[in-house]
Design a protein around this motif. Sequence first.
Motif, mmCIF file in Angstrom:
data_model
loop_
_atom_site.group_PDB
_atom_site.id
_atom_site.type_symbol
_atom_site.label_atom_id
_atom_site.label_comp_id
_atom_site.label_asym_id
_atom_site.label_seq_id
_atom_site.Cartn_x
_atom_site.Cartn_y
_atom_site.Cartn_z
ATOM 1 N N GLY A 182 -0.216 -17.153 7.086
ATOM 2 C CA GLY A 182 -1.120 -17.825 7.029
ATOM 3 C C GLY A 182 -1.842 -17.712 5.697
ATOM 4 N N LEU A 183 -1.829 -16.875 5.244
ATOM 5 C CA LEU A 183 -2.899 -17.220 3.789
ATOM 6 C C LEU A 183 -2.132 -18.403 2.533
ATOM 7 N N LYS A 184 -0.885 -17.674 2.739
ATOM 8 C CA LYS A 184 0.249 -18.290 1.862
ATOM 9 C C LYS A 184 -0.327 -20.527 2.049
ATOM 10 N N ALA A 185 0.020 -20.511 3.009
ATOM 11 C CA ALA A 185 -0.709 -21.618 3.979
ATOM 12 C C ALA A 185 -1.860 -22.045 3.098
ATOM 13 N N ALA A 186 -2.559 -21.480 3.593
ATOM 14 C CA ALA A 186 -4.185 -21.677 3.295
ATOM 15 C C ALA A 186 -4.302 -21.606 1.377
ATOM 16 N N GLN A 187 -3.614 -21.171 0.433
ATOM 17 C CA GLN A 187 -3.820 -21.255 -1.158
ATOM 18 C C GLN A 187 -3.158 -22.382 -1.564
ATOM 19 N N ASP A 188 -2.115 -22.448 -0.696
ATOM 20 C CA ASP A 188 -0.468 -23.562 -1.716
ATOM 21 C C ASP A 188 -0.647 -25.151 -0.468
ATOM 22 N N PHE A 189 -0.508 -24.699 0.334
ATOM 23 C CA PHE A 189 -0.675 -25.904 1.065
ATOM 24 C C PHE A 189 -1.134 -25.514 2.237
ATOM 25 N N PRO A 190 -2.199 -26.291 2.607
ATOM 26 C CA PRO A 190 -3.825 -26.496 3.064
ATOM 27 C C PRO A 190 -3.890 -27.116 4.554
ATOM 28 N N GLU A 191 -2.797 -28.980 3.755
ATOM 29 C CA GLU A 191 -3.061 -30.045 4.163
ATOM 30 C C GLU A 191 -2.201 -29.967 5.442
ATOM 31 N N LEU A 192 -1.261 -28.814 5.775
ATOM 32 C CA LEU A 192 -0.592 -28.985 6.852
ATOM 33 C C LEU A 192 -0.998 -28.458 8.124
ATOM 34 N N PHE A 193 -2.288 -27.220 7.357
ATOM 35 C CA PHE A 193 -3.023 -27.025 9.182
ATOM 36 C C PHE A 193 -3.584 -26.956 8.862
ATOM 37 N N ASP A 194 -4.619 -27.418 10.984
ATOM 38 C CA ASP A 194 -6.235 -27.815 10.491
ATOM 39 C C ASP A 194 -6.610 -26.907 10.654
ATOM 40 N N GLY A 195 -6.032 -25.871 11.335
ATOM 41 C CA GLY A 195 -6.385 -24.894 11.111
ATOM 42 C C GLY A 195 -5.125 -23.025 11.483
ATOM 43 N N ILE A 196 -5.493 -22.526 10.870
ATOM 44 C CA ILE A 196 -5.206 -20.948 10.553
ATOM 45 C C ILE A 196 -5.212 -19.229 10.812
ATOM 46 N N LEU A 197 -4.982 -18.859 12.074
ATOM 47 C CA LEU A 197 -5.496 -17.762 12.979
ATOM 48 C C LEU A 197 -3.724 -17.327 11.868
ATOM 49 N N ALA A 198 -4.997 -15.984 10.967
ATOM 50 C CA ALA A 198 -4.162 -15.220 9.989
ATOM 51 C C ALA A 198 -4.222 -12.802 10.446
ATOM 52 N N GLY A 199 -3.469 -12.576 10.858
ATOM 53 C CA GLY A 199 -3.426 -11.640 10.715
ATOM 54 C C GLY A 199 -3.269 -10.256 10.160
ATOM 55 N N ALA A 200 -4.133 -9.544 9.715
ATOM 56 C CA ALA A 200 -3.545 -8.410 9.235
ATOM 57 C C ALA A 200 -3.031 -8.622 8.277
ATOM 58 N N PRO A 201 -3.087 -9.410 7.510
ATOM 59 C CA PRO A 201 -2.054 -10.379 6.197
ATOM 60 C C PRO A 201 -1.280 -9.579 5.035
ATOM 61 N N ALA A 202 -0.504 -9.254 5.152
ATOM 62 C CA ALA A 202 0.323 -8.162 4.647
ATOM 63 C C ALA A 202 0.455 -9.107 2.839
ATOM 64 N N ASN A 203 -1.041 -9.649 2.438
ATOM 65 C CA ASN A 203 -1.151 -10.613 1.423
ATOM 66 C C ASN A 203 -0.781 -9.107 -0.214
ATOM 67 N N ASN A 204 -1.406 -9.998 -1.133
ATOM 68 C CA ASN A 204 -0.885 -8.670 -2.592
ATOM 69 C C ASN A 204 0.376 -8.057 -2.285
ATOM 70 N N PHE A 205 1.145 -8.686 -1.957
ATOM 71 C CA PHE A 205 2.403 -8.087 -1.455
ATOM 72 C C PHE A 205 2.920 -7.849 -2.269
ATOM 73 N N LEU A 206 3.292 -7.734 -3.233
ATOM 74 C CA LEU A 206 3.807 -6.861 -4.060
ATOM 75 C C LEU A 206 3.009 -5.429 -4.284
ATOM 76 N N ASN A 207 1.909 -5.431 -4.226
ATOM 77 C CA ASN A 207 1.494 -3.864 -4.683
ATOM 78 C C ASN A 207 1.450 -3.557 -3.471
ATOM 79 N N LEU A 208 1.610 -3.493 -1.979
ATOM 80 C CA LEU A 208 1.691 -3.150 -0.691
ATOM 81 C C LEU A 208 2.791 -2.612 -0.569
ATOM 82 N N VAL A 209 3.930 -2.962 -1.583
ATOM 83 C CA VAL A 209 5.267 -2.754 -1.400
ATOM 84 C C VAL A 209 5.235 -1.498 -1.746
ATOM 85 N N ALA A 210 4.681 -1.222 -3.363
ATOM 86 C CA ALA A 210 4.935 -0.210 -4.620
ATOM 87 C C ALA A 210 2.997 0.620 -3.394
#
Length: 552
Positions: free
Chosen positions: A213-241
């Motif tokens: 959901g955050l990827k859509a908000a950041q890179d292609f926000p035109e696709l969705f009129d509304g985004i509900l993003a829970g517990a986002p696994a963003n900062n993904f590479l550092n999350l893996v580490a």
Amino acid sequence: MRLFSTNASVLIAAIVLPLASYASSGPPSHASRDFRQRCANLRRTFKPDRHTKVLVSEFIPQGTNWTNAPVTHPLCNAYYSSGAIFKVDACRLRVDISTSSTSNVIAEIILPITWKDTGKRVITVGNGGLNGCVAYSDLTYASALGFTAVGTNNGHDGETGKPFLNRPEVIKDFAYRSLIVGTEAGKKAANHLFGRSPGKIYYMGCSTGGRQGLKAAQDFPELFDGILAGAPANNFLNLVANGAQTYANIGNPAAASYISLEQWDVVHQLVLDQCDRIDGVSDGILEDPMKCRPRFEDLLCDQEAGQTWASHKCLTTAQIDGLNRVYGPLISVKGEILYPRLNPSAEVDLARAMALIGPTLSTDWFRYVVLNDSSWDFNTDWSLEAAELLRAQDPFGISTWNPDLSNLRRSKHKLIAYHGVQDGFISSENSYRYYNYVSRSMGLPARKLDEFYRFFPITGLKHCTGGDGAWYIGAAGQPGVAFPGGLPRTDDGGALMDLVRWVEKGIAPERIRGTSIGRQGQQVMRDHCRYPLKNTYVGRGDPNRPGSWKCA
């Protein structure tokens, strides 16, 4: 769980779920013969483009329990179809979308008979972990609210990263492309079946789904009129580490700093003893865990007196050191903060993750994406130096850490992010951190950021679903959970319909209501405040009722 869906409930469900694909209950279907026939004909008539092939088109009557949804991995099947009950007559469409010469996406599309009368909305739902598991319970939940609902296998089947090995196009589907092609297929299918152009387009997902959901908000926000993003696994590479280092600190049974499940219960009780009353109520819920700084040395064994865990339920110096590392940020070999600490009160959720899945996600990412070497071994090859190699690669921008949401703002589209503060899989402090990062980077105070992006910490919620507080908010991963007497809050659609009201009526949510069943069987309700406001007990009244709290 969404980030790591291989858990105890999955394993149990895989054993007890019946093998029949559908079990029908409830009132008989009254769908017209025309709707049934048009649905059945989609396999022949729906040809949106040369990349899309219809695999299945079938009518599914109201009351059908999707007990064994059609996926190739049995654990996906068990977890993601649990509680998937069709509340309305619907047409099910399964399509294969070619995304390159070496990749494809499988999409499930549910088209409810009520679609034209309930807003002509389309919604895409997200995934979890590294998997390609379709969230069937989310599909049936959204279709009950009238949405044409789309879910994909994220470009591969199963729960591991093995399909990524030497296949960059599959990684691209996982990173973002499956969202785009699945959503477009859903829009075209609704238009084709009902003869009407879709209205508003929405997205709902948690964990990896929150990152999507955050990827859509950041890179292609035109696709969705509304985004509900829970517990986002963003900062993904550092999350893996961070997942790898956390396991090394306290999850490896061979390490001196290992904390057992029994010991985690004692750690959790210490956190509550030291921090529970910060919010004014001793109820096992931390309303603001950011204020909690536990002193784990209170559990230290007196070595001179010969104390041990067996004799005094105390911990060694090595274990205390491990706890302090986990409840502090992950620091790189260069001295940078890579990832925030574990939120106090989330320790039980973390303990389950460590016991059930260990460093699986981190191992898979190193083997099948970073190195393309299936022999990489966590126990011998992981180190903080290895984290630098991990961070040097960001395939298709999967880190999802761009703070510039200017295009989302210009589009007038809306983003609601939420995060359970008892989440032991993905620290909720990462979501606080991202919100403030966006605020600083865009130069926008909260009152202006809130015009298009609102963040709600959900106290008492673990990773996407479950928890000790009023955790049920009607969002991704939650509809399949059984409550005594049935699911609460399905009448108004929970957080999803809060988003719809913001998008379509301009009514921005100030609070998101959560509910649950307490330990004594009582209903618990609490309104969760938008950040940076905090829930504060007014000093009187039943703390299980929302009127006893205020946002301040």
